[in-house]
Design a protein around this motif. Structure first.
Motif, PDB file in Angstrom:
ATOM      1  N   HIS A 123       0.826  -1.210   0.000  1.00  0.00           N
ATOM      2  CA  HIS A 123       0.000   0.000   0.000  1.00  0.00           C
ATOM      3  C   HIS A 123       0.859   1.259   0.000  1.00  0.00           C
ATOM      4  CE1 HIS A 123      -2.766  -3.107   0.978  1.00  0.00           C
ATOM      5  NE2 HIS A 123      -2.486  -3.147   2.252  1.00  0.00           N
ATOM      6  N   GLY A 124       1.999   1.210  -0.695  1.00  0.00           N
ATOM      7  CA  GLY A 124       2.866   2.367  -0.784  1.00  0.00           C
ATOM      8  C   GLY A 124       3.682   2.633   0.456  1.00  0.00           C
ATOM      9  N   VAL A 125       3.739   1.675   1.386  1.00  0.00           N
ATOM     10  CA  VAL A 125       4.429   1.854   2.658  1.00  0.00           C
ATOM     11  C   VAL A 125       5.569   0.845   2.780  1.00  0.00           C
ATOM     12  CG1 VAL A 125       4.161   1.689   5.173  1.00  0.00           C
ATOM     13  CG2 VAL A 125       2.380   2.770   3.802  1.00  0.00           C
ATOM     14  N   ASP A 126       6.715   1.326   3.254  1.00  0.00           N
ATOM     15  CA  ASP A 126       7.864   0.472   3.529  1.00  0.00           C
ATOM     16  C   ASP A 126       7.563  -0.337   4.789  1.00  0.00           C
ATOM     17  OD1 ASP A 126      10.273  -0.584   4.408  1.00  0.00           O
ATOM     18  OD2 ASP A 126      11.433   1.227   4.053  1.00  0.00           O
ATOM     19  N   THR A 127       7.536  -1.665   4.645  1.00  0.00           N
ATOM     20  CA  THR A 127       7.150  -2.533   5.762  1.00  0.00           C
ATOM     21  C   THR A 127       8.296  -2.846   6.717  1.00  0.00           C
ATOM     22  OG1 THR A 127       7.642  -4.525   4.482  1.00  0.00           O
ATOM     23  CG2 THR A 127       5.378  -3.636   4.344  1.00  0.00           C
ATOM     24  N   GLY A 128       9.504  -2.358   6.426  1.00  0.00           N
ATOM     25  CA  GLY A 128      10.624  -2.567   7.329  1.00  0.00           C
ATOM     26  C   GLY A 128      11.438  -3.809   7.057  1.00  0.00           C
ATOM     27  N   VAL A 129      11.081  -4.576   6.014  1.00  0.00           N
ATOM     28  CA  VAL A 129      11.857  -5.756   5.630  1.00  0.00           C
ATOM     29  C   VAL A 129      12.055  -5.748   4.117  1.00  0.00           C
ATOM     30  CG1 VAL A 129      10.966  -7.118   7.565  1.00  0.00           C
ATOM     31  CG2 VAL A 129       9.832  -7.250   5.323  1.00  0.00           C
ATOM     32  N   LYS A 130      12.948  -6.593   3.669  1.00  0.00           N
ATOM     33  CA  LYS A 130      13.165  -6.790   2.239  1.00  0.00           C
ATOM     34  C   LYS A 130      12.329  -7.981   1.757  1.00  0.00           C
ATOM     35  CE  LYS A 130      16.555  -3.751   1.663  1.00  0.00           C
ATOM     36  NZ  LYS A 130      16.451  -2.591   0.744  1.00  0.00           N
ATOM     37  N   VAL A 131      12.088  -8.025   0.447  1.00  0.00           N
ATOM     38  CA  VAL A 131      11.484  -9.197  -0.168  1.00  0.00           C
ATOM     39  C   VAL A 131      12.388  -9.651  -1.306  1.00  0.00           C
ATOM     40  CG1 VAL A 131      10.060  -7.815  -1.760  1.00  0.00           C
ATOM     41  CG2 VAL A 131       9.406 -10.178  -1.243  1.00  0.00           C
ATOM     42  N   GLU A 132      12.597 -10.936  -1.408  1.00  0.00           N
ATOM     43  CA  GLU A 132      13.353 -11.533  -2.515  1.00  0.00           C
ATOM     44  C   GLU A 132      12.439 -12.512  -3.231  1.00  0.00           C
ATOM     45  OE1 GLU A 132      17.066 -14.638  -3.318  1.00  0.00           O
ATOM     46  OE2 GLU A 132      16.939 -13.576  -1.386  1.00  0.00           O
ATOM     47  N   VAL A 133      12.238 -12.308  -4.530  1.00  0.00           N
ATOM     48  CA  VAL A 133      11.406 -13.201  -5.324  1.00  0.00           C
ATOM     49  C   VAL A 133      12.311 -14.003  -6.253  1.00  0.00           C
ATOM     50  CG1 VAL A 133       9.468 -13.408  -6.905  1.00  0.00           C
ATOM     51  CG2 VAL A 133       9.490 -11.554  -5.214  1.00  0.00           C
ATOM     52  N   ARG A 134      12.170 -15.311  -6.173  1.00  0.00           N
ATOM     53  CA  ARG A 134      12.975 -16.214  -6.987  1.00  0.00           C
ATOM     54  C   ARG A 134      12.086 -16.923  -7.998  1.00  0.00           C
ATOM     55  NH1 ARG A 134      16.210 -19.373  -2.094  1.00  0.00           N
ATOM     56  NH2 ARG A 134      17.250 -17.524  -1.188  1.00  0.00           N
ATOM     57  N   PRO A 135      12.498 -16.994  -9.261  1.00  0.00           N
ATOM     58  CA  PRO A 135      11.723 -17.744 -10.248  1.00  0.00           C
ATOM     59  C   PRO A 135      12.036 -19.227 -10.186  1.00  0.00           C
ATOM     60  CG  PRO A 135      13.624 -16.758 -11.299  1.00  0.00           C
ATOM     61  CD  PRO A 135      13.670 -16.337  -9.852  1.00  0.00           C
ATOM     62  N   GLY A 136      11.156 -20.021 -10.800  1.00  0.00           N
ATOM     63  CA  GLY A 136      11.376 -21.463 -10.863  1.00  0.00           C
ATOM     64  C   GLY A 136      11.779 -21.889 -12.251  1.00  0.00           C
ATOM     65  N   GLY A 137      11.417 -23.113 -12.615  1.00  0.00           N
ATOM     66  CA  GLY A 137      11.758 -23.614 -13.949  1.00  0.00           C
ATOM     67  C   GLY A 137      13.224 -23.996 -14.061  1.00  0.00           C
ATOM     68  N   ALA A 138      13.826 -23.630 -15.169  1.00  0.00           N
ATOM     69  CA  ALA A 138      15.211 -24.000 -15.442  1.00  0.00           C
ATOM     70  C   ALA A 138      16.166 -23.440 -14.392  1.00  0.00           C
ATOM     71  CB  ALA A 138      15.616 -23.515 -16.832  1.00  0.00           C
ATOM     72  N   ASN A 139      15.799 -22.330 -13.782  1.00  0.00           N
ATOM     73  CA  ASN A 139      16.672 -21.697 -12.789  1.00  0.00           C
ATOM     74  C   ASN A 139      16.932 -22.595 -11.589  1.00  0.00           C
ATOM     75  OD1 ASN A 139      16.488 -19.006 -14.172  1.00  0.00           O
ATOM     76  ND2 ASN A 139      14.353 -19.267 -13.613  1.00  0.00           N
ATOM     77  N   VAL A 140      16.022 -23.515 -11.319  1.00  0.00           N
ATOM     78  CA  VAL A 140      16.165 -24.407 -10.162  1.00  0.00           C
ATOM     79  C   VAL A 140      16.155 -25.867 -10.602  1.00  0.00           C
ATOM     80  CG1 VAL A 140      15.183 -22.752  -8.537  1.00  0.00           C
ATOM     81  CG2 VAL A 140      13.655 -24.328  -9.736  1.00  0.00           C
ATOM     82  N   GLY A 141      16.518 -26.092 -11.852  1.00  0.00           N
ATOM     83  CA  GLY A 141      16.556 -27.452 -12.363  1.00  0.00           C
ATOM     84  C   GLY A 141      15.188 -28.107 -12.414  1.00  0.00           C
ATOM     85  N   PHE A 142      14.140 -27.293 -12.573  1.00  0.00           N
ATOM     86  CA  PHE A 142      12.759 -27.780 -12.659  1.00  0.00           C
ATOM     87  C   PHE A 142      12.335 -28.568 -11.412  1.00  0.00           C
ATOM     88  CE2 PHE A 142      14.328 -27.274 -16.994  1.00  0.00           C
ATOM     89  CZ  PHE A 142      13.370 -26.422 -17.521  1.00  0.00           C
ATOM     90  N   GLN A 143      12.963 -28.255 -10.281  1.00  0.00           N
ATOM     91  CA  GLN A 143      12.553 -28.896  -9.043  1.00  0.00           C
ATOM     92  C   GLN A 143      11.199 -28.360  -8.585  1.00  0.00           C
ATOM     93  OE1 GLN A 143      15.884 -29.692  -6.016  1.00  0.00           O
ATOM     94  NE2 GLN A 143      16.698 -27.965  -7.168  1.00  0.00           N
ATOM     95  N   ARG A 144      10.459 -29.197  -7.873  1.00  0.00           N
ATOM     96  CA  ARG A 144       9.181 -28.774  -7.313  1.00  0.00           C
ATOM     97  C   ARG A 144       9.423 -27.737  -6.231  1.00  0.00           C
ATOM     98  NH1 ARG A 144       5.945 -34.211  -5.779  1.00  0.00           N
ATOM     99  NH2 ARG A 144       7.611 -34.211  -4.226  1.00  0.00           N
ATOM    100  N   VAL A 145       8.532 -26.745  -6.174  1.00  0.00           N
ATOM    101  CA  VAL A 145       8.677 -25.687  -5.176  1.00  0.00           C
ATOM    102  C   VAL A 145       8.625 -26.260  -3.766  1.00  0.00           C
ATOM    103  CG1 VAL A 145       7.603 -23.602  -4.221  1.00  0.00           C
ATOM    104  CG2 VAL A 145       7.807 -23.890  -6.701  1.00  0.00           C
ATOM    105  N   SER A 146       7.759 -27.241  -3.534  1.00  0.00           N
ATOM    106  CA  SER A 146       7.676 -27.832  -2.195  1.00  0.00           C
ATOM    107  C   SER A 146       8.995 -28.483  -1.793  1.00  0.00           C
ATOM    108  CB  SER A 146       6.539 -28.857  -2.146  1.00  0.00           C
ATOM    109  OG  SER A 146       6.681 -29.832  -3.166  1.00  0.00           O
TER     110      SER A 146
END
Length: 424
Positions: A123-146
């Protein structure tokens, strides 16, 4: 997970709506007014959510954004990890917009690890932490997210289709859905309307004996169990490229209603015309597609964090769909910077965001009227539908038994959050 280019590997929860995709373009239907945009940033007024609560307590020098009120509902600094790591199941795309919408303007891109990190903004507010978003697929050898979530415990939340969650529970790596962001699967089977001019459904094309080019066994097995297709029609060699469809328009092929109809009409030089398709969710592919999940132990262990984070995730999807442009710009930039085989244009991103609303893929939970809430009856139906299908394909043991109540919790859901005027 998906194949390597234009589309994803079929998830086991597909939706279907039969029709021709004629003349649809990428421009988002209607504009978001300046007043609405301001309202979204300051008060999250698109839905009924109270996610903003509390006054900002200052300004963050790195982002120029107001900081969350200490101890308020948007202050994650005292309850969440310093960096909230989120794992997606595929390359950056608009279907993941609610997650990428949390990445603040001070983001940095790691082109080696293929990840983006920035201030977690709600909501336009700095929550005080960072977020890191990682993609899947080939980047992780097509491993299941779980599996990734148990191999790397720095991952707090991951996008896990509910049919895959059945397997994860049976394999001793249980994950629990804490909110959904897309309500129906966008997966489709598509065909050439010129080759099959009278067909409006998958069943009608399949009845001609057409070869069905797909990947994985879940969806074909589901459709075969209903007598819609025969397994001897299935060609599992789909690689995610348009070459086969373009050279042999007699086939039926998997895809996503949020991408292929636009791509084939606007970005495949050898085609450049509409395709016809039906959503697989109309034929029983009823899974929750890529809901936000946590490891089972973290429902209790990270309860304080999730109590604040889950409502933020509920609202972030609504805010993204109300104004997808800035997040789509980030998604396209990430695809370009990551330099994988995945390609994704601004046109596809805009089309996807618009289609998620226009085709009814994102909506409030019908049972409760709350956005992001998981319907227990629906989860029970998913387990009863997909357990025998998974067993038939050999991916689930014949004696496996999974309690649907172990696959989700609504304890962190903010019941005041709805789609409001965005509801389809």
């Amino acid at each position: 997970m998906r194949p390597t280019r234009l589309v994803r590997t079929p998830d086991p929860a597909l939706s279907t709506r039969g029709r021709l995709a004629v003349g649809r373009r990428s421009a988002r239907a209607g504009g978001t007014t300046a007043a609405l945009a301001l309202c979204l940033v300051l008060a999250a007024c698109t839905g009924g959510g109270t996610g903003g609560g509390g006054s900002p307590s200052g300004t963050d020098d790195a982002t120029g954004l107001p900081t969350a009120e200490a101890g308020g509902p948007l202050d994650l600094s005292d309850v969440c990890p310093a960096t909230v790591v989120m794992q997606q199941d595929w390359q950056p795309e608009a279907e993941h917009g609610g997650m990428y919408a949390l990445v603040g303007p001070d983001y940095t891109i790691d082109t080696d690890a293929k990840s983006v990190t920035g201030t977690l903004v709600a909501h336009g507010v700095d929550t005080g932490v960072k977020v890191e978003v990682r993609p899947g697929g080939a980047n992780v050898g097509f491993q299941r997210v779980s599996d990734l979530m148990y191999l790397d415990t720095s991952i707090l939340v991951g996008a896990v289709n509910s049919d895959q969650a059945i397997n994860a529970a049976a394999d001793g790596r249980p994950v629990v859905a804490v909110t959904s962001q897309m309500t129906r699967s966008p997966q489709i089977y598509m065909w050439d309307p010129a080759t099959y001019p009278d067909a409006t459904t998958i069943a009608e094309v399949a009845a001609t004996g057409a070869t069905i080019v797909t990947s994985g066994e879940i969806i074909p097995s589901l459709l075969a169990s209903q007598g819609i297709v025969s397994m001897d029609q299935i060609d599992p060699s789909y690689e995610g490229t348009p070459q086969r469809f373009v050279t042999d328009p007699s086939i039926m092929q998997q895809g996503f209603g949020t991408s292929e109809p636009y791509v084939y009409e606007n970005e495949v030089p050898q085609w450049m015309k509409p395709v016809a398709f039906q959503y697989l969710h109309e034929l029983g592919y009823s899974i929750y597609p890529e809901p936000i999940t946590v490891r089972a132990a973290d429902v209790e262990g990270e309860a304080d964090c999730l109590a604040k984070l889950v409502p933020i995730l509920q609202q972030s999807q609504i805010d993204y769909l109300a104004d997808p442009g800035p997040t789509n710009d980030l998604i396209v930039e990430l695809v370009e910077k990551y330099q994988t085989s995945w390609t994704y244009s601004a046109g596809v991103a805009a089309f996807s965001a618009a289609t998620q609303l226009s085709d009814g893929l994102v909506f409030d939970d019908p049972a409760s009227g709350v956005f992001g809430q998981i319907d227990g009856d629906r989860m029970a139906e998913i387990v009863s539908t997909f357990t025998p299908v998974l067993q038939a394909t050999g991916s689930l043991a014949a004696d496996a038994s999974v309690d649907p109540e172990d696959l989700y919790t609504n304890q962190f859901i903010d019941p005041s959050i709805t789609m409001g005027d965005l509801a389809p």
